[in-house]
Design a protein around this motif. Structure first.
Motif, PDB file in Angstrom:
ATOM      1  N   VAL A 126     109.414  98.384-112.365  1.00 18.04           N
ATOM      2  CA  VAL A 126     108.573  97.652-113.311  1.00 18.04           C
ATOM      3  C   VAL A 126     107.534  96.836-112.541  1.00 18.04           C
ATOM      4  O   VAL A 126     107.851  96.203-111.535  1.00 18.04           O
ATOM      5  N   CYS A 127     106.302  96.840-113.037  1.00 14.62           N
ATOM      6  CA  CYS A 127     105.235  96.043-112.433  1.00 14.62           C
ATOM      7  C   CYS A 127     104.766  94.984-113.418  1.00 14.62           C
ATOM      8  O   CYS A 127     104.472  95.296-114.582  1.00 14.62           O
ATOM      9  N   LEU A 155     119.965  97.165-112.698  1.00 16.43           N
ATOM     10  CA  LEU A 155     118.771  96.429-113.117  1.00 16.43           C
ATOM     11  C   LEU A 155     117.497  97.041-112.514  1.00 16.43           C
ATOM     12  O   LEU A 155     117.521  97.552-111.391  1.00 16.43           O
ATOM     13  N   PRO A 156     116.393  96.983-113.251  1.00 13.45           N
ATOM     14  CA  PRO A 156     115.122  97.480-112.696  1.00 13.45           C
ATOM     15  C   PRO A 156     114.672  96.667-111.492  1.00 13.45           C
ATOM     16  O   PRO A 156     115.051  95.507-111.324  1.00 13.45           O
ATOM     17  N   LYS A 157     113.862  97.295-110.661  1.00 11.24           N
ATOM     18  CA  LYS A 157     113.192  96.605-109.558  1.00 11.24           C
ATOM     19  C   LYS A 157     111.827  96.124-110.077  1.00 11.24           C
ATOM     20  O   LYS A 157     111.107  96.874-110.745  1.00 11.24           O
ATOM     21  N   PHE A 158     111.465  94.888-109.768  1.00 11.79           N
ATOM     22  CA  PHE A 158     110.237  94.289-110.287  1.00 11.79           C
ATOM     23  C   PHE A 158     109.246  94.008-109.162  1.00 11.79           C
ATOM     24  O   PHE A 158     109.609  93.452-108.121  1.00 11.79           O
ATOM     25  N   VAL A 204     107.343 101.280-115.946  1.00 12.52           N
ATOM     26  CA  VAL A 204     106.803 100.345-116.938  1.00 12.52           C
ATOM     27  C   VAL A 204     105.844  99.384-116.242  1.00 12.52           C
ATOM     28  O   VAL A 204     106.149  98.856-115.161  1.00 12.52           O
ATOM     29  N   ILE A 205     104.688  99.169-116.848  1.00 16.37           N
ATOM     30  CA  ILE A 205     103.749  98.154-116.389  1.00 16.37           C
ATOM     31  C   ILE A 205     103.541  97.163-117.525  1.00 16.37           C
ATOM     32  O   ILE A 205     103.205  97.550-118.643  1.00 16.37           O
ATOM     33  N   LEU A 206     103.765  95.899-117.245  1.00 17.52           N
ATOM     34  CA  LEU A 206     103.471  94.843-118.209  1.00 17.52           C
ATOM     35  C   LEU A 206     102.358  93.987-117.639  1.00 17.52           C
ATOM     36  O   LEU A 206     102.268  93.795-116.430  1.00 17.52           O
ATOM     37  N   THR A 207     101.496  93.506-118.502  1.00 21.16           N
ATOM     38  CA  THR A 207     100.372  92.734-117.980  1.00 21.16           C
ATOM     39  C   THR A 207      99.765  91.839-119.055  1.00 21.16           C
ATOM     40  O   THR A 207      99.629  92.234-120.216  1.00 21.16           O
TER      41      THR A 207
END
Length: 310
Positions: A126-127, A155-158, A204-207
């Motif tokens: 995830v970014c 858990l995801p890596k961020f 996944v990219i959140l921004t």
């Protein structure tokens, strides 16, 4: 001076009786937040102890009130802001987290949970692009741990990214405060102008990027709020230089193609934009190659988060 007496005097200051002519839209709330911070007490204690003497804290209290009369937000005075149920450190290097952004956290969590259920054998990547204080990505990760009880190995890596090193310092501080030593192994921080120095791909990219038109930023910053222009102004080109556009979408026009390039197939982007440019943002996403887009509303019914699937 007692707490009760100090509150009466401070309210007069914040209601316009000050040398700056500033009127706070929420003087009682401002005063209580500052007192709770100074006294390190809860709201119930404050309510029940109006006769408690401030003593040596009196000068510090009115110094904080004076800063508020200059328009400085309470969160910058105290250095803290609650967001999504967690306490975040903030400074004028980062935007103050807003309640409207909590819808972005919720949609990211929903997306991650759905992907984990569909591919339980895969550790997601995830970014959090334009992370600022780290409040969105860290709220997502903390919620996955606290509420969903996901084992550490699943858990995801961020990856937290921001153009501002000062902002990344704040994000790192928040990560250190909110995550255990083992949980910190899940996160990394990169200083980069969008994806320029980011060598990874993501599920996944959140921004929550800068998306306010430059002229609107000028008006917003007239009240002394001290929020960083770099985190607000969407009318910028590479390096944060003013582009001359007027719709607040210049950075987003660069961001969507970058997201497409760094997503794996079937990856998802969730991007906060203003209600005035969400529709155009979704159009730019489709023009950048995304096969499916939709827009979510915030709690006030305003268009807030654009979702795009590669």
């Amino acid at each position: 001076m007692t707490i009760g007496q100090a509150k009466i005097k401070a309210k007069a200051f914040l209601s316009g009786n000050n040398s700056f002519g500033y009127v706070s839209p929420s003087p009682d709330l401002d005063i209580d937040c500052i007192l709770l911070w100074l006294l390190n007490k809860n709201k119930t204690w404050l309510l029940m102890n109006r006769d408690f003497p401030l003593d040596q804290l009196e000068a510090q209290f009115f110094e904080a009130i004076e800063k508020r009369t200059k328009g400085l937000p309470v969160a910058y005075i105290t250095g803290h802001k609650e967001f999504y149920g967690y306490d975040f450190m903030v400074s004028p290097s980062v935007l103050i987290p807003k309640p409207d952004t909590e819808i972005l956290v919720e949609k990211v969590i929903d997306t991650i949970i759905a992907k984990m259920e569909a591919r339980p054998q895969i550790v997601l990547s995830v970014c959090d692009m334009c992370t600022g204080s780290g409040c969105v990505g860290l709220s997502v990760l903390r919620t996955l741990i606290d509420e969903y009880k996901i084992p550490a190995g699943d858990l995801p890596k961020f990856t937290f990214v921001d153009i501002s090193m000062d902002a990344l310092k704040v994000a790192k501080q928040n990560a250190s405060r909110l995550l255990s030593e083992d949980e910190l192994e899940l996160v990394r921080f990169i200083q980069s102008d969008l994806f320029y120095d980011v060598p990874y791909t993501f599920d996944v990219i959140l921004t929550n990027p800068p998306y306010v038109p430059g002229k609107m930023v000028d008006e917003l910053l007239k009240d002394g709020r001290n929020e960083p222009r770099l985190a607000l102004d969407g009318d910028v080109q590479e390096g944060g230089i003013q582009s001359g556009s007027t719709d607040g979408l210049d950075l987003i026009r660069r961001l969507w193609p970058g997201c497409y390039e760094r997503l794996i197939f079937n990856g998802v982007v969730l991007m906060e934009t203003g209600e005035y440019n969400a529709t155009e943002s979704a159009k730019i996403a489709r023009e950048s190659g995304f096969r499916m887009t939709r827009i979510f509303e915030d709690l006030e019914g305003q268009l807030r988060v654009t979702e795009a699937i590669k």
